[in-house]
Design an enzyme around this catalytic site. Structure first.
Site, PDB file in Angstrom:
ATOM      1  N   SER A 102       0.815  -1.208   0.000  1.00  0.00           N
ATOM      2  CA  SER A 102       0.000   0.000   0.000  1.00  0.00           C
ATOM      3  C   SER A 102       0.853   1.264   0.000  1.00  0.00           C
ATOM      4  CB  SER A 102      -0.957  -0.037   1.196  1.00  0.00           C
ATOM      5  OG  SER A 102      -1.955   0.933   1.096  1.00  0.00           O
ATOM      6  N   ASP A 239      -2.400   6.329  -3.293  1.00  0.00           N
ATOM      7  CA  ASP A 239      -1.189   5.689  -2.786  1.00  0.00           C
ATOM      8  C   ASP A 239      -0.781   4.560  -3.733  1.00  0.00           C
ATOM      9  OD1 ASP A 239      -3.318   4.048  -2.160  1.00  0.00           O
ATOM     10  OD2 ASP A 239      -2.545   3.443  -0.210  1.00  0.00           O
ATOM     11  N   ASP A 241      -1.084   1.370  -4.026  1.00  0.00           N
ATOM     12  CA  ASP A 241      -2.029   0.374  -4.555  1.00  0.00           C
ATOM     13  C   ASP A 241      -3.391   0.980  -4.828  1.00  0.00           C
ATOM     14  OD1 ASP A 241      -2.849   0.657  -1.895  1.00  0.00           O
ATOM     15  OD2 ASP A 241      -3.374  -1.459  -1.677  1.00  0.00           O
ATOM     16  N   ASP A 243      -5.838   2.314  -3.121  1.00  0.00           N
ATOM     17  CA  ASP A 243      -7.069   2.056  -2.372  1.00  0.00           C
ATOM     18  C   ASP A 243      -7.465   3.252  -1.519  1.00  0.00           C
ATOM     19  OD1 ASP A 243      -5.147   1.847  -0.372  1.00  0.00           O
ATOM     20  OD2 ASP A 243      -5.898  -0.049   0.440  1.00  0.00           O
TER      21      ASP A 243
END
Length: 445
Positions: A102, A239, A241, A243
């Protein structure tokens, strides 16, 4: 040994804390858990990753573990975490695996698991997987070994979903999109452009080493500068990833997850889609959001920190919107997890539909000064030590009704997060620093 799974999967320094051997063991144990629950069919698992260099290695280990346990595997390559969750449901997989840390720096990596339908695993299933780690098992052989395939058009499926979920075209809007050199570097700009926005994409050239490096949702200086330089209507930063999403208005002022949730809650209430006129937020959300929602006649339900816990409240209550101050925003009608690109599209669509600026829309929330200090500790349990709890009691008495204190051990890092809200920034800073000092003093060397 502490619990392996944190608030969002397993994370650690890649090839050290999170080794290929551990990744393979987690994958194998996940399939064992699936088979124990239902042995009537061959499990199907879907695997994606963000672009960090160690993801290639860990993806290979995860795929090997899944196939060796008898699961068929579909690889989707580089894709945002919410894209992996979406495709897990789309292909009717029994398990989704995202290899990503992440917002963490490049040397780290992680493994996030999704159940059928693309939903994050509840704690009891994670505990079951952890219980299988290292236990002997007669693995399948011959035709029982899983097969591996690639889903070549997974990105296109996810792009179509993002576009169809956006309620209004974005023609005329100029958007700066900071992709964090991460998993949304291609699909993020493509979604905004397809909906008619003029896009300035920054940090959209991942090389495996530059993910989250001074950019993205945890480093907003670059997107602020770019918005002002290009005269953009708004800036959005995801960010690694993708999410989560944070924003900046045309002046470069930050718009956090609390404000984004308020914008979307009011839009959904107007459209009649805000179930029970209720929003789910977390204990970290600013008092200003609570006040704004109360004045708008919207109920705010509080969940633990972590979008998985927001999701649990949303699912249990059948609600339509929830999220975190950090920018994880969940709209269950369109996503089973936080989706930064979807959030950005929805906010931009609200701007386009109303003709209002982001500053005007975000102004519904007047935030109380809030200070957050992350204290590195040897034992996160120090947050509940007698000395620290006594200091919190004193601070709460000092604040009275004008603020609040929250101490929370991180679920993914060796940190205790000290958060203080107060009527003035100086008061919040002073009290937060005093509590942080108490945590440090109580922490084992």
């Amino acid at each position: 040994m502490g619990r392996l799974f944190g608030t969002d999967g397993v994370r650690g320094l890649a090839n050290a804390d999170l080794s290929p051997e551990l990744a393979m063991s987690i994958a194998l144990a996940a399939v064992r858990t699936l088979v124990a629950a239902d042995s009537s069919h061959t499990p199907l698992a879907l695997v994606g990753r963000d672009p960090r260099a160690s993801g290639e290695m860990l993806e290979a280990a995860v795929v090997a573990g899944l196939a060796s346990a008898g699961a068929n595997v579909v690889r989707v390559g580089m894709l945002p975490t919410p894209g992996v969750a979406f495709l897990t449901a789309e292909v009717r997989a029994d398990l989704g695996v995202m290899v990503s840390a992440s917002h963490n720096p490049m040397p780290d990596n992680g493994i996030k698991l999704f159940a059928a339908g693309g939903h994050k695993l509840p704690d009891d299933l994670e505990d079951s997987i952890e219980g299988y780690l290292g236990q002997p098992w007669a693995r399948p052989t011959g035709s029982g070994v899983g097969r591996v395939h690639d889903l070549l058009d997974g990105t296109e499926h996810y792009l179509r979903h993002l576009v169809s979920a956006t309620p209004h075209r974005l023609d005329g809007l100029k958007v700066v999109l900071d992709c964090a050199n991460g998993a949304a570097s291609d699909i993020g700009p493509a979604a905004f452009e397809e909906l008619g926005a003029s896009v300035i994409a920054i940090h959209a050239a991942p090389d495996g080493l530059n993910i989250n490096d001074g950019c993205g949702a945890t480093h907003l200086d670059e997107v602020k500068r770019a918005v002002v330089e290009h005269g953009a209507d708004l800036g959005l930063a995801v960010d690694g990833d993708a999410d989560r999403c944070l924003a900046v208005d045309a002046s470069g002022a930050e718009v956090d997850g609390d404000q984004l949730m308020a914008i979307l809650a009011l839009a959904m209430r107007e459209a009649g889609t805000l179930t029970d006129n209720t929003l789910v937020a977390t204990v970290m959300s600013n008092l200003g959001l609570r006040i704004a929602m109360r004045e708008a006649g919207i109920t705010l339900v509080e969940a633990k920190v972590g979008d998985r816990y927001v999701l649990e409240e949303l699912r249990a209550r059948g609600l339509a919107l929830g999220g975190e101050q950090s920018g994880h925003v969940v709209m269950p009608a369109y996503a089973t997890t936080g989706d930064g690109i979807l959030t950005g599209l929805a906010v931009a669509a609200r701007m386009a539909a109303t003709g209002k600026t982001l500053a005007q829309l975000a102004g519904v929330v007047t935030k109380l000064p809030q200070v957050l200090i992350n204290v590195k500790v040897g034992d996160r349990g120090v947050a509940t030590s007698p000395a620290v709890l006594a200091a919190v009691t004193v601070a709460e008495a000092q604040l009275g009704d004008t603020g609040r204190v929250l101490l929370r051990p991180s679920g993914t890092e060796p940190l205790v997060r000290v958060m203080v809200e107060a009527a003035t920034a100086d008061a919040a800073q002073k009290i937060a620093e005093g509590l942080a000092a108490e945590v440090r003093a109580a922490s084992p060397a």
